[in-house]
Design an enzyme around this catalytic site. Structure first.
Site, PDB file in Angstrom:
ATOM      1  CD  GLU A  82      -2.675  -1.108   0.206  1.00  0.00           C
ATOM      2  OE1 GLU A  82      -3.055  -0.661  -1.061  1.00  0.00           O
ATOM      3  OE2 GLU A  82      -3.559  -1.948   0.496  1.00  0.00           O
ATOM      4  N   GLY A  83       0.321   2.345  -0.592  1.00  0.00           N
ATOM      5  CA  GLY A  83       0.903   3.144  -0.679  1.00  0.00           C
ATOM      6  C   GLY A  83       0.808   4.272   0.536  1.00  0.00           C
ATOM      7  CG  ASN A  85      -1.015  10.035  -0.448  1.00  0.00           C
ATOM      8  OD1 ASN A  85      -1.726  10.693  -0.300  1.00  0.00           O
ATOM      9  ND2 ASN A  85      -0.533  10.069  -1.680  1.00  0.00           N
ATOM     10  CG  HIS A 336      -2.372  14.006  -9.272  1.00  0.00           C
ATOM     11  ND1 HIS A 336      -3.109  13.081  -9.013  1.00  0.00           N
ATOM     12  CD2 HIS A 336      -1.181  12.996  -9.167  1.00  0.00           C
ATOM     13  CE1 HIS A 336      -2.122  11.706  -8.930  1.00  0.00           C
ATOM     14  NE2 HIS A 336      -1.319  12.082  -9.036  1.00  0.00           N
ATOM     15  NE  ARG A 338      -0.301   6.820  -9.169  1.00  0.00           N
ATOM     16  CZ  ARG A 338       0.067   5.667  -9.335  1.00  0.00           C
ATOM     17  NH1 ARG A 338       1.029   6.126 -10.932  1.00  0.00           N
ATOM     18  NH2 ARG A 338      -0.116   4.590  -8.534  1.00  0.00           N
ATOM     19  CB  THR A 435      -4.900   7.717  -2.742  1.00  0.00           C
ATOM     20  OG1 THR A 435      -3.430   6.994  -3.482  1.00  0.00           O
ATOM     21  CG2 THR A 435      -5.711   5.958  -2.428  1.00  0.00           C
ATOM     22  CG  PHE A 436      -1.275  12.272  -5.530  1.00  0.00           C
ATOM     23  CD1 PHE A 436       0.535  12.424  -4.703  1.00  0.00           C
ATOM     24  CD2 PHE A 436      -1.554  13.154  -5.666  1.00  0.00           C
ATOM     25  CE1 PHE A 436       1.119  13.247  -4.578  1.00  0.00           C
ATOM     26  CE2 PHE A 436      -0.361  14.440  -6.222  1.00  0.00           C
ATOM     27  CZ  PHE A 436       1.045  14.086  -4.665  1.00  0.00           C
TER      28      PHE A 436
END
Length: 490
Positions: A82-83, A85, A336, A338, A435-436
């Site tokens: 998991e990242g 954010n 943003h 991605r 999520t970012f």
């Protein structure tokens, strides 16, 4: 020789010397606690050995320990894949839970221990120390603590040394629970909150699937369990109470200090998603002042934007924030975009570089702006292509100004600066299901921007069908409304 030592015979002195050397050796090789099947004697309010039966030792508990009778430390971790954010969102689930839990008498001294940050999948830079990072590297701990009783990992170790148990710097974790999803989540079409310890399958303590927390050299686990878990964070209270009951031999150790670990905490759902409790926890997540200053300096120098010119609210304390919808933002648009694994795994909703540039340029013309700030994980080659696509506009991208700053910020800090710059833009457009992007939405809601300038999503192509992120506006409350009567029997 004069003194206060009792008169001991020679055999008694030999026995005392033998016990002391044996205990010291056991602590050195780390087996003193693991060889004892029952962990009940491992977590006292003060270590009271056999010496008190032989020698008239004075009480050794310092005042700060006496005031922490019944302390319960809850360590947690998140799946290694998991990242950054998503981990922030898991923190909110745990913080809201612990804030309410401390209203219970048995958990009045509960502490949520923040796990060291491992090297995450998205942190690609080489030559940087990016594992085992404390939460203080990214967040203002004083701000977090004004919402929930949290400790950074090193602070947790320092408190454990106050107890002197079971032989600092080793820390005894009474129970560690790795949470798992049920294979069948619905019962006759109904989702029910429930959990059960796994007894029909092997449960490996060495697996990193629940997070690398137990790889910390100081931790010694008494009992390890795999637990099928389905439900919100409040269900964890029952799991913890069962563990406390198992560790309690009698009235004399009811208020002993306890330490437990919850792995794969992303399995747990929100108790209060999207309501005022969620947003209070989210507002408390102020970034570290060092990172906020880097972002403020960059906004001022590269984008001619300050708090005052952007018309945002940023009081010294999050508790002083109030409902606001008239923030103006700087004279730039933030996008943003991605890339990375989204290009492969989410091809149906992720635009090409050309399609993204077309959408941004249309927005710039519509708002009569010429500057776009780009937050992206694009490769250097993709960045060069994007600069060519924006040749009649000004494309701004943050990069550390020196190797010293790069080593200080690290990849995670650079991403935080990107978010803080996007949060102050006149208009923001993000990536679908990122999520970012979600965290930027939240930041802009707190700062006081209109929903129309915030909740925007890149389409696959200009003018085509478009999947859009949901809109979840901030919820404000005059004060905490989560007080409740404590009906605990102990």
């Amino acid at each position: 020789m004069r003194g206060s030592w009792p008169r001991l015979g020679f055999p008694a002195l030999l026995l005392l010397l033998h016990l002391l050397t044996g205990s010291d050796a056991a602590v050195r090789n780390g087996t003193a606690k693991r060889e004892i099947g029952d962990s009940r004697g491992s977590s006292g309010t003060c270590v009271k050995g056999f010496l008190q039966e032989i020698l008239p030792l004075p009480a050794t508990c310092p005042p700060e320990v006496l005031g922490m009778r019944g302390a319960v430390y809850i360590l947690y971790d998140v799946n290694i894949s998991e990242g950054f954010n998503l981990r922030r969102d898991v923190y909110i689930r745990m913080a809201v839970f612990v804030r309410r839990l401390q209203r219970r008498r048995r958990f009045r001294h509960v502490r949520l221990v923040l796990p060291p940050w491992p090297r995450l999948y998205h942190w690609h830079s080489q030559g940087l120390q990016q594992s085992g990072l404390p939460w203080s590297h990214f967040f203002d701990l004083a701000s977090l603590r004004r919402y929930a009783p949290v400790l950074d990992y090193e602070e947790f170790l320092a408190e454990q040394r106050l107890f002197g148990n079971p032989g600092a710097p080793l820390v005894h974790v009474g129970h560690a629970f790795r949470l798992q999803h049920y294979e069948v989540m619905l019962e006759q079409g109904i989702f029910r909150d429930k959990f059960e310890r796994v007894t029909d399958k092997p449960c490996s303590e060495g697996s990193l699937s629940g997070g690398p927390l137990l790889q910390q050299a100081e931790l010694r686990v008494g009992r390890f369990h795999c637990v099928r878990f389905q439900g919100s964070a409040g269900l964890l209270e029952k799991l913890l109470r069962e563990a406390i009951d198992e560790d309690t031999a009698g009235p004399e150790d009811v208020d002993d200090m306890r330490t437990y670990a919850l792995l794969s905490a992303e399995t747990v759902l929100h108790d209060h998603w999207g309501d005022e409790h969620f947003w209070q926890a989210r507002r408390s997540m102020r970034f570290a002042r060092r990172l906020e200053q880097v972002a403020a300096d960059f906004r001022r120098q590269a984008l001619d934007t300050t708090d005052a010119s952007a018309g945002v609210q940023r009081p010294a304390m999050w508790e002083l924030e109030r409902p606001k919808r008239n923030a103006k933002g700087g004279d730039y648009l933030c996008a943003h975009l991605r890339r990375g694994d989204f290009v492969r795994s989410r091809d149906a909703t992720t635009p090409t570089l050309k399609a993204a540039a077309q959408q941004v340029k249309q927005l710039l013309r519509g708002f009569n702006m010429t500057t776009v700030f780009l937050a992206t994980d694009a490769t250097p080659y993709e960045l060069m292509e994007l600069k060519e696509l924006f040749y009649r506009f000004r494309l701004v991208h943050f990069a550390p100004e020196s190797n010293v700053q790069r080593r200080e910020l690290k990849d995670g800090g650079v991403a935080v600066v990107d978010q803080l710059v996007c949060a102050y833009a006149r208009y923001f457009v993000g990536t679908y299901e990122s999520t970012f992007t979600y965290r930027i939405y939240e930041e802009r809601e707190i700062l006081g921007f209109t929903q129309a300038s915030t909740f925007n999503t890149f389409c696959k192509a200009l003018g085509g069908s478009c999947s859009r992120n949901a809109v979840w506006p901030i919820v404000w409350a005059d004060g905490d409304s989560d007080s409740e009567e404590d009906s605990d029997p102990y």
